[in-house]
Design a protein around this motif. Structure first.
Motif, PDB file in Angstrom:
ATOM      1  N   ALA A  30       1.695   5.244  13.208  1.00 49.31           N
ATOM      2  CA  ALA A  30       1.394   4.141  14.131  1.00 49.31           C
ATOM      3  C   ALA A  30       1.085   2.856  13.376  1.00 49.31           C
ATOM      4  CB  ALA A  30       0.218   4.519  15.029  1.00 49.31           C
ATOM      5  N   THR A  31       0.336   2.937  12.281  1.00 52.29           N
ATOM      6  CA  THR A  31       0.035   1.720  11.516  1.00 52.29           C
ATOM      7  C   THR A  31       1.270   1.188  10.805  1.00 52.29           C
ATOM      8  OG1 THR A  31      -0.744   3.014   9.625  1.00 52.29           O
ATOM      9  CG2 THR A  31      -2.404   2.241  11.201  1.00 52.29           C
ATOM     10  N   MET A  32       2.165   2.061  10.388  1.00 46.84           N
ATOM     11  CA  MET A  32       3.403   1.580   9.771  1.00 46.84           C
ATOM     12  C   MET A  32       4.292   0.889  10.795  1.00 46.84           C
ATOM     13  SD  MET A  32       4.405   4.393   6.957  1.00 46.84           S
ATOM     14  CE  MET A  32       3.195   4.941   5.788  1.00 46.84           C
ATOM     15  N   ILE A  33       4.346   1.428  12.005  1.00 45.71           N
ATOM     16  CA  ILE A  33       5.109   0.765  13.073  1.00 45.71           C
ATOM     17  C   ILE A  33       4.465  -0.577  13.407  1.00 45.71           C
ATOM     18  CG2 ILE A  33       5.714   0.916  15.520  1.00 45.71           C
ATOM     19  CD1 ILE A  33       6.073   3.955  15.081  1.00 45.71           C
ATOM     20  N   LEU A  34       3.137  -0.621  13.471  1.00 51.20           N
ATOM     21  CA  LEU A  34       2.439  -1.880  13.722  1.00 51.20           C
ATOM     22  C   LEU A  34       2.723  -2.887  12.613  1.00 51.20           C
ATOM     23  CD1 LEU A  34       0.395  -3.528  15.382  1.00 51.20           C
ATOM     24  CD2 LEU A  34      -1.400  -2.494  13.973  1.00 51.20           C
ATOM     25  N   PHE A  36       5.403  -3.021  10.755  1.00 51.95           N
ATOM     26  CA  PHE A  36       6.787  -3.448  10.930  1.00 51.95           C
ATOM     27  C   PHE A  36       6.894  -4.508  12.026  1.00 51.95           C
ATOM     28  CE2 PHE A  36      11.047  -2.880  12.778  1.00 51.95           C
ATOM     29  CZ  PHE A  36      11.810  -3.115  11.650  1.00 51.95           C
ATOM     30  N   VAL A  37       6.193  -4.286  13.137  1.00 47.50           N
ATOM     31  CA  VAL A  37       6.227  -5.251  14.247  1.00 47.50           C
ATOM     32  C   VAL A  37       5.588  -6.573  13.821  1.00 47.50           C
ATOM     33  CG1 VAL A  37       5.281  -5.718  16.547  1.00 47.50           C
ATOM     34  CG2 VAL A  37       6.324  -3.516  16.054  1.00 47.50           C
ATOM     35  N   LEU A  38       4.438  -6.502  13.143  1.00 43.25           N
ATOM     36  CA  LEU A  38       3.772  -7.728  12.703  1.00 43.25           C
ATOM     37  C   LEU A  38       4.590  -8.487  11.663  1.00 43.25           C
ATOM     38  CD1 LEU A  38       0.063  -6.543  12.409  1.00 43.25           C
ATOM     39  CD2 LEU A  38       1.074  -7.978  14.178  1.00 43.25           C
ATOM     40  N   VAL A  47       0.790 -13.211   9.651  1.00 45.25           N
ATOM     41  CA  VAL A  47       0.419 -12.116  10.548  1.00 45.25           C
ATOM     42  C   VAL A  47       0.762 -10.763   9.924  1.00 45.25           C
ATOM     43  CG1 VAL A  47       0.882 -11.103  12.811  1.00 45.25           C
ATOM     44  CG2 VAL A  47       0.614 -13.555  12.591  1.00 45.25           C
ATOM     45  N   GLY A  48       1.856 -10.699   9.201  1.00 47.82           N
ATOM     46  CA  GLY A  48       2.259  -9.448   8.565  1.00 47.82           C
ATOM     47  C   GLY A  48       1.380  -9.037   7.401  1.00 47.82           C
ATOM     48  N   LEU A  49       0.489  -9.929   6.975  1.00 45.96           N
ATOM     49  CA  LEU A  49      -0.401  -9.610   5.857  1.00 45.96           C
ATOM     50  C   LEU A  49      -1.788  -9.148   6.320  1.00 45.96           C
ATOM     51  CD1 LEU A  49       0.524 -12.557   3.489  1.00 45.96           C
ATOM     52  CD2 LEU A  49       1.215 -10.172   3.292  1.00 45.96           C
ATOM     53  N   ILE A  50      -1.974  -8.993   7.636  1.00 45.61           N
ATOM     54  CA  ILE A  50      -3.286  -8.593   8.150  1.00 45.61           C
ATOM     55  C   ILE A  50      -3.629  -7.163   7.734  1.00 45.61           C
ATOM     56  CG2 ILE A  50      -4.574  -8.082  10.261  1.00 45.61           C
ATOM     57  CD1 ILE A  50      -3.208 -10.479  11.531  1.00 45.61           C
ATOM     58  N   LEU A  51      -2.743  -6.219   7.991  1.00 43.98           N
ATOM     59  CA  LEU A  51      -3.034  -4.822   7.641  1.00 43.98           C
ATOM     60  C   LEU A  51      -3.198  -4.608   6.130  1.00 43.98           C
ATOM     61  CD1 LEU A  51      -0.925  -2.651  10.091  1.00 43.98           C
ATOM     62  CD2 LEU A  51      -3.381  -2.842   9.928  1.00 43.98           C
ATOM     63  N   PRO A  52      -2.295  -5.160   5.287  1.00 47.87           N
ATOM     64  CA  PRO A  52      -2.537  -4.989   3.847  1.00 47.87           C
ATOM     65  C   PRO A  52      -3.859  -5.596   3.400  1.00 47.87           C
ATOM     66  CG  PRO A  52      -0.303  -5.727   4.198  1.00 47.87           C
ATOM     67  CD  PRO A  52      -0.992  -5.791   5.521  1.00 47.87           C
ATOM     68  N   LEU A  98       5.372  -3.553   0.959  1.00 45.30           N
ATOM     69  CA  LEU A  98       6.802  -3.299   0.841  1.00 45.30           C
ATOM     70  C   LEU A  98       7.492  -3.536   2.184  1.00 45.30           C
ATOM     71  CD1 LEU A  98       9.090  -2.186  -1.009  1.00 45.30           C
ATOM     72  CD2 LEU A  98       8.581   0.040  -0.033  1.00 45.30           C
ATOM     73  N   ILE A  99       6.918  -3.034   3.258  1.00 49.88           N
ATOM     74  CA  ILE A  99       7.479  -3.279   4.590  1.00 49.88           C
ATOM     75  C   ILE A  99       7.510  -4.766   4.886  1.00 49.88           C
ATOM     76  CG2 ILE A  99       7.070  -2.966   7.064  1.00 49.88           C
ATOM     77  CD1 ILE A  99       5.929  -0.180   6.387  1.00 49.88           C
ATOM     78  N   TYR A 100       6.420  -5.471   4.575  1.00 46.89           N
ATOM     79  CA  TYR A 100       6.331  -6.905   4.839  1.00 46.89           C
ATOM     80  C   TYR A 100       7.422  -7.676   4.099  1.00 46.89           C
ATOM     81  CZ  TYR A 100       4.561 -11.672   4.747  1.00 46.89           C
ATOM     82  OH  TYR A 100       4.451 -13.026   4.853  1.00 46.89           O
ATOM     83  N   PHE A 101       7.549  -7.434   2.795  1.00 43.03           N
ATOM     84  CA  PHE A 101       8.519  -8.200   2.011  1.00 43.03           C
ATOM     85  C   PHE A 101       9.961  -7.838   2.359  1.00 43.03           C
ATOM     86  CE2 PHE A 101       4.823  -8.869  -0.855  1.00 43.03           C
ATOM     87  CZ  PHE A 101       4.778 -10.243  -0.700  1.00 43.03           C
ATOM     88  N   LEU A 102      10.229  -6.571   2.676  1.00 45.55           N
ATOM     89  CA  LEU A 102      11.582  -6.207   3.094  1.00 45.55           C
ATOM     90  C   LEU A 102      11.948  -6.873   4.424  1.00 45.55           C
ATOM     91  CD1 LEU A 102      11.796  -2.433   2.132  1.00 45.55           C
ATOM     92  CD2 LEU A 102      12.915  -4.359   1.023  1.00 45.55           C
ATOM     93  N   CYS A 103      11.009  -6.931   5.343  1.00 45.23           N
ATOM     94  CA  CYS A 103      11.279  -7.612   6.622  1.00 45.23           C
ATOM     95  C   CYS A 103      11.475  -9.102   6.415  1.00 45.23           C
ATOM     96  CB  CYS A 103      10.136  -7.367   7.609  1.00 45.23           C
ATOM     97  SG  CYS A 103      10.087  -5.705   8.277  1.00 45.23           S
ATOM     98  N   ARG A 104      10.686  -9.706   5.535  1.00 49.37           N
ATOM     99  CA  ARG A 104      10.809 -11.145   5.288  1.00 49.37           C
ATOM    100  C   ARG A 104      12.126 -11.484   4.593  1.00 49.37           C
ATOM    101  NH1 ARG A 104       8.216 -14.543   8.451  1.00 49.37           N
ATOM    102  NH2 ARG A 104       6.322 -13.526   9.053  1.00 49.37           N
TER     103      ARG A 104
END
Length: 127
Positions: A30-34, A36-38, A47-52, A98-104
């Motif tokens: 669930a946190t990985m999906i969150l 990805f969405v962020l 916003v994508g850097l909140i969880l990390p 990794l998810i953040y930078f790949l999405c960006r």
């Protein structure tokens, strides 16, 4: 009689272990999906850097607690163990980044492609 008690207690612990593992896996997914969405949100970029950031802050607090406890002798740990724990706990931070930078990277590439197509007079997508 004691053998039956040990068997029953073993089964109870086994069931609780499976339930705990299932909850842990569900929360991780669930946190990985969150994340990805962020990370795919258009604005703002942070916003994508909140969880990390949250996970990194939590691990820094845990490492500080371990280091202070080891320094005052409350915990039988040395600084090698503190660094090891710090590295192991930061694995989710690395996965989230990794998810953040790949999405960006993917987002920048699609934005660049749409700009190139628009400059050529071809309108594809919404850019």
């Amino acid at each position: 009689m004691a053998f039956i008690t040990v068997v029953i207690m073993g089964l109870i612990f086994w069931v609780y272990g499976i339930i705990f593992s299932a909850i842990f896996i569900l929360l991780s997914v669930a946190t990985m999906i969150l994340q990805f969405v962020l990370s795919r949100r258009k604005n703002p970029w942070w916003v994508g850097l909140i969880l990390p950031g949250l996970v990194l802050g939590l691990t820094m607090n845990i490492a500080l607690f371990l280091a202070i406890s080891a320094a005052f002798g409350y915990l039988a740990a040395d600084y090698e163990i503190v660094l090891y724990v710090l590295g192991v706990i930061n694995i989710p931070t690395a996965v989230y980044l990794l998810i953040y930078f790949l999405c960006r990277i993917r987002k920048k590439k699609s934005k660049l492609d749409s700009q190139t197509n628009t400059e050529n007079g071809i309108k594809i997508g919404q850019g």
